[in-house]
Scaffold this active site. Structure first.
Site, PDB file in Angstrom:
ATOM      1  N   GLU A  93      77.207  54.786  48.691  1.00  9.08           N
ATOM      2  CA  GLU A  93      77.335  55.583  49.880  1.00  9.08           C
ATOM      3  C   GLU A  93      77.601  57.212  49.359  1.00  9.08           C
ATOM      4  O   GLU A  93      77.017  58.253  49.811  1.00  9.08           O
ATOM      5  CB  GLU A  93      78.632  55.480  50.713  1.00  9.08           C
ATOM      6  CG  GLU A  93      78.477  53.806  51.163  1.00  9.08           C
ATOM      7  CD  GLU A  93      79.227  53.100  50.407  1.00  9.08           C
ATOM      8  OE1 GLU A  93      79.193  51.812  50.710  1.00  9.08           O
ATOM      9  OE2 GLU A  93      79.491  53.319  48.938  1.00  9.08           O
ATOM     10  N   CYS A 137      84.691  52.245  50.053  1.00  8.61           N
ATOM     11  CA  CYS A 137      85.842  52.349  49.559  1.00  8.61           C
ATOM     12  C   CYS A 137      86.492  53.779  50.042  1.00  8.61           C
ATOM     13  O   CYS A 137      85.966  54.424  50.712  1.00  8.61           O
ATOM     14  CB  CYS A 137      85.725  52.421  47.961  1.00  8.61           C
ATOM     15  SG  CYS A 137      84.955  53.736  47.200  1.00  8.61           S
ATOM     16  N   CYS A 145      84.387  56.875  49.233  1.00  5.24           N
ATOM     17  CA  CYS A 145      83.346  57.070  50.011  1.00  5.24           C
ATOM     18  C   CYS A 145      83.774  57.315  51.469  1.00  5.24           C
ATOM     19  O   CYS A 145      82.818  58.024  51.791  1.00  5.24           O
ATOM     20  CB  CYS A 145      82.447  55.763  49.810  1.00  5.24           C
ATOM     21  SG  CYS A 145      81.653  55.442  48.316  1.00  5.24           S
ATOM     22  N   HIS A 204      78.584  55.407  43.715  1.00  2.28           N
ATOM     23  CA  HIS A 204      78.767  54.273  44.742  1.00  2.28           C
ATOM     24  C   HIS A 204      77.498  54.558  45.519  1.00  2.28           C
ATOM     25  O   HIS A 204      76.940  55.660  45.669  1.00  2.28           O
ATOM     26  CB  HIS A 204      79.877  54.166  45.410  1.00  2.28           C
ATOM     27  CG  HIS A 204      81.167  54.008  44.633  1.00  2.28           C
ATOM     28  ND1 HIS A 204      82.426  53.300  45.365  1.00  2.28           N
ATOM     29  CD2 HIS A 204      81.360  53.698  43.227  1.00  2.28           C
ATOM     30  CE1 HIS A 204      83.161  53.168  44.303  1.00  2.28           C
ATOM     31  NE2 HIS A 204      82.763  53.448  43.068  1.00  2.28           N
TER      32      HIS A 204
END
Length: 155
Positions: free
Chosen positions: A55, A83, A86, A53
């Site tokens: 991040e 999420c 993250c 992801h």
């Protein structure tokens, strides 16, 4: 345009770039002393890594390259609320501040799914709690997400 909006524009620009590179529309930047020190876009498809992801990938690479693992003096800007995974990465790297555009609930509403306040849930039960500023350029972020997910499925 204030400082948060200036940096969020860059995170949203990266979310659009992620789509151009065949990924989902999420972007993140890391800022210290009003300067961008690192940036990343979602790479789950191009890297064939569902955990890449924007991040988590940013934090993983930044820490590996700089050998800095305590990010209390840094702000992470994300085009969409991180999420759970993250948010956990933000806890472990002790990011001082999180700024995001659209929320997970906003995203999940687009997907006809049940959303949650990921950041609040993770941070309220964690040893490190970054300051959170939500909803910066929310509509602009939502527009990018809606455009992508009207033609694509998540994950």
């Amino acid at each position: 345009m204030n400082q948060d909006e200036f940096f969020m524009k860059e995170a949203i620009r990266l979310s659009k770039l992620a789509v151009e590179h065949g990924n989902e529309p999420f972007g993140a930047i890391l800022v210290k002393s009003r300067e961008i020190v690192y940036s990343n876009e979602n790479q789950i498809y191009s890297a064939t890594d569902p955990t890449f992801h924007a991040e988590a990938g940013l934090l993983r690479r930044f820490c590996a390259e700089t050998h800095i693992t305590d990010l209390r003096k840094y702000t992470l800007f994300s085009s969409c609320e991180p999420c759970f995974m993250c948010c956990g990465a933000l806890v472990w790297t002790k990011v001082g501040r999180l700024v995001y555009g659209a929320s997970d609930i906003d995203l999940c509403n687009l997907l006809d799914e049940q959303g949650s306040h990921c950041s609040q849930i993770v941070f309220e039960n964690s040893p490190h709690k970054p300051d959170i500023t939500a909803g910066i350029l929310r509509e602009e972020s939502l527009s990018v997400l809606a455009s992508y997910f009207s033609h694509n499925t998540k994950g």
